[in-house]
Design an enzyme around this catalytic site. Structure first.
Site, PDB file in Angstrom:
ATOM      1  CB  CYS A 196      -0.807  -0.033   1.146  1.00  0.00           C
ATOM      2  SG  CYS A 196      -2.314  -1.354   1.147  1.00  0.00           S
ATOM      3  CB  ALA A 197       4.304   2.387   1.425  1.00  0.00           C
TER       4      ALA A 197
END
Length: 350
Positions: A138-139
């Site tokens: 997700c980063a």
């Protein structure tokens, strides 16, 4: 100075509601002693609807990792080009104007990367640089923005294209019965996003400074266990507590730029779950309303992994944007536990 233009976002046509998710959990995991806890956690996500690339009946099957990865590739090739074209139109550029494609995804694997196929299929220049990022989860949405910023800082007349393609539903594992797995089954959705970072000109967020921060000794809190059946998502129960150590990192980045992260005009934050936003509001001393765009993404699409920050930014654009010169913060959170952060000002393009 590099400017992040309006993102284009697309979600698949198949929809599953919160009510349907809860009923499926009750039906398929009736004997699981942790089911009541999982149901409460899913309800507390606030995710009303999610979009998936297959009907739910097909999603619940597991034909094997090979077939799933083939589906990932075919769906990416079918859906990504239209999103790219819209992002280029919003940035008022052509494929020939793009100098690097940064492709982020953690839900399927291709080599060569989809970037090679895109360059051939969409008539990008053969000299277009390729930067696939596959292991930041997700980063990666925030990381893609930061790497585009770095590239355009090194080459001020260049333009970067960011593409995030996430089909989280293809990672569903019917035999994973832990609370973290059951929660992820009700949290993650599918989505595609693309955005252009222009080295010169453009309307959007003028990127000024970026940074990364990893919480020490947390690398196993969010991870994949890669088996014959594909990617098995592992989520530690401590993940929701990570905003307390990450909020100071956001403050430090803003502080090195001479800003106070608690006093900015707009915030584009990865919505991994409602507690992430609630805690960040608390530890940054920012009103919950500041995260309304991120919360809308979570409510309507679920956690669409690396595409979240781009969708939240798209919602800011569609809400009219900010006033010229207003200051903002973007951040994506993911495995590591890693934060990818950037600060910048809104530019009306004049």
């Amino acid at each position: 100075m590099a400017t992040l233009c309006r993102p284009s976002v697309s979600v698949p046509e198949h929809v599953i509601t919160m009510e349907e998710t809860l009923e499926l959990a009750r039906t398929h995991h009736a004997d699981n002693p942790q089911l009541p806890l999982a149901l409460r956690l899913i309800e507390n996500t606030g995710v009303r609807t999610r979009h998936i690339v297959q009907p739910i009946e097909e999603t619940l099957k597991h034909p094997g990792f090979e077939q799933r990865n083939k589906l990932y590739e075919s769906e990416a090739k079918a859906r990504v080009p239209a999103v790219i074209r819209e992002a280029l139109d919003d940035a008022e550029l052509l494929t020939s104007d793009i100098d690097v494609i940064i492709y982020v995804s953690c839900t399927g694997f291709m080599m060569p990367s989809l970037t090679a196929w895109l360059i051939n299929e969409m008539d990008f220049s053969s000299t277009t640089r390729q930067l696939p990022i596959a292991q930041l989860g997700c980063a990666a949405g925030g990381a893609a923005v930061n790497r585009a910023h770095d590239f355009c800082s090194a080459y001020p007349e260049a333009n970067a294209l960011i593409v995030a393609c996430e089909f989280c539903s293809l990672c569903y594992q019917p035999t994973d019965l832990g609370v973290g797995s059951l929660l992820s089954n009700g949290l993650f959705g599918d989505g595609i996003a693309a955005a252009v970072v222009r080295g010169q000109g453009g309307r959007g967020v003028r990127l000024e400074r970026n940074g990364s921060y990893l919480i020490p000794k947390t690398e196993d809190w969010i991870s994949y266990d890669v088996r014959d059946t594909g990617f098995h998502f592992l989520l530690d129960k401590r993940v929701p507590t990570t905003m307390e150590p990450l909020a100071p990192a956001l403050q430090d980045l803003a502080g090195t730029h001479g800003w106070n992260a608690s006093e900015l005009d707009f915030y584009i934050i990865h919505a991994g779950g409602p507690r992430i936003l609630d805690d960040l509001s608390k530890f940054l001393n920012v009103e919950p309303y500041a995260f309304r765009f991120s919360r809308s993404t979570l409510t309507e699409y679920g956690n669409i992994a690396s595409a979240v920050v781009l969708d939240a930014l798209r919602r800011l654009f569609d809400d009219g944007g900010a006033e010229d010169g207003q200051r903002g913060l973007m951040a994506g959170f993911g495995p590591g536990i890693t934060a990818e952060m950037t600060v910048g000002r809104w530019s009306d393009g004049s």
